[in-house]
Design an enzyme around this catalytic site. Structure first.
Site, mmCIF file in Angstrom:
data_model
loop_
_atom_site.group_PDB
_atom_site.id
_atom_site.type_symbol
_atom_site.label_atom_id
_atom_site.label_comp_id
_atom_site.label_asym_id
_atom_site.label_seq_id
_atom_site.Cartn_x
_atom_site.Cartn_y
_atom_site.Cartn_z
ATOM 1 N N ARG A 1 -0.778 -5.637 4.476
ATOM 2 C CA ARG A 1 -0.076 -5.053 3.328
ATOM 3 C C ARG A 1 1.139 -4.291 3.850
ATOM 4 O O ARG A 1 1.078 -3.652 4.899
ATOM 5 C CB ARG A 1 -0.978 -4.073 2.570
ATOM 6 C CG ARG A 1 -2.173 -4.719 1.927
ATOM 7 C CD ARG A 1 -3.049 -3.687 1.259
ATOM 8 N NE ARG A 1 -3.591 -2.758 2.260
ATOM 9 C CZ ARG A 1 -4.521 -1.844 2.018
ATOM 10 N NH1 ARG A 1 -5.014 -1.706 0.794
ATOM 11 N NH2 ARG A 1 -4.958 -1.043 2.970
ATOM 12 N N GLU B 1 -11.482 4.276 -5.574
ATOM 13 C CA GLU B 1 -11.747 2.834 -5.557
ATOM 14 C C GLU B 1 -12.555 2.442 -6.791
ATOM 15 O O GLU B 1 -13.150 3.295 -7.456
ATOM 16 C CB GLU B 1 -12.509 2.450 -4.284
ATOM 17 C CG GLU B 1 -11.779 2.781 -2.992
ATOM 18 C CD GLU B 1 -10.438 2.087 -2.845
ATOM 19 O OE1 GLU B 1 -10.301 0.930 -3.292
ATOM 20 O OE2 GLU B 1 -9.510 2.710 -2.287
ATOM 21 N N ARG C 1 0.883 -1.181 0.000
ATOM 22 C CA ARG C 1 0.000 0.000 0.000
ATOM 23 C C ARG C 1 0.910 1.218 0.000
ATOM 24 O O ARG C 1 1.775 1.346 0.860
ATOM 25 C CB ARG C 1 -0.884 -0.030 1.247
ATOM 26 C CG ARG C 1 -1.745 1.200 1.456
ATOM 27 C CD ARG C 1 -2.852 1.239 0.395
ATOM 28 N NE ARG C 1 -3.926 2.135 0.739
ATOM 29 C CZ ARG C 1 -3.880 3.447 0.642
ATOM 30 N NH1 ARG C 1 -2.779 4.048 0.246
ATOM 31 N NH2 ARG C 1 -4.928 4.177 0.947
#
Length: 178
Positions: free
Chosen positions: A119, A82, A74
């Site tokens: 992440r 998104e 990330r």
């Protein structure tokens, strides 16, 4: 039989002894320091794929990401639209341009190494030396977003967003609610 008048290419044993003695003396005085052969820094992670504008998958090389592991990364201090939101496709395409699969990255960590979704949280530079996180904000493909305590480049990100907003770059003019 004729003798060659060319000087010998091999140093005499007396000369070899003198050179060796000089080198030994310099070593003992610390003037001449033997060094190991220069080793190049190991390459950074390699891009496997772009998931969306602010998330990529990379194969680690052992520095930050374990060697051989494929993990999600990330990009820190940014947020891109998104799936289904205005400018999602453009942001994802821009990240893919900056980080094409197979390319090598330079990465930097901040306070936290991973988020709650496991992440890796990283700042990323591409092979051309472009600071990708900042570039996405400056071009209007991302917003700057602070997730404390990771704030190493916060001033850079907010300045990039201010410039993008003022210029009406990317999502700042394309998306009515930006």
């Amino acid at each position: 039989m004729r003798r060659s008048t060319r000087p010998s290419r091999q140093p005499s044993s007396r000369r070899r002894t003198a050179v060796l003695a000089s080198a030994t003396a310099l070593l003992s005085l610390g003037v001449l320091v033997p060094t190991a052969p220069a080793q190049a820094a190991p390459p950074g992670p390699v891009v496997v794929r772009v998931v969306d504008g602010d998330t990529i998958e990379v194969r680690g090389t052992g520095r930050v990401v374990p060697a051989g592991d494929v993990v999600r990364v990330r990009l820190l201090e940014i947020d891109t639209p998104e799936r289904g939101e205005c400018y999602f496709r453009e942001a994802t395409a821009r990240t893919r341009e900056l980080l094409p699969p197979g390319s090598t990255l330079r990465t930097e960590t901040d306070v936290r190494l991973k988020d709650r979704n496991d992440r890796y949280l990283l700042y990323v530079w591409n092979e051309q030396g472009v600071f990708v996180n900042e570039s996405l904000v400056r071009s209007g493909h991302a917003r700057s977003v602070l997730f404390e305590p990771d704030d190493k480049y916060w001033k850079t990100m907010t300045a990039a967003e201010a410039a993008a907003r003022q210029a009406g770059a990317g999502l700042w003019s394309a998306c009515p609610t930006s």
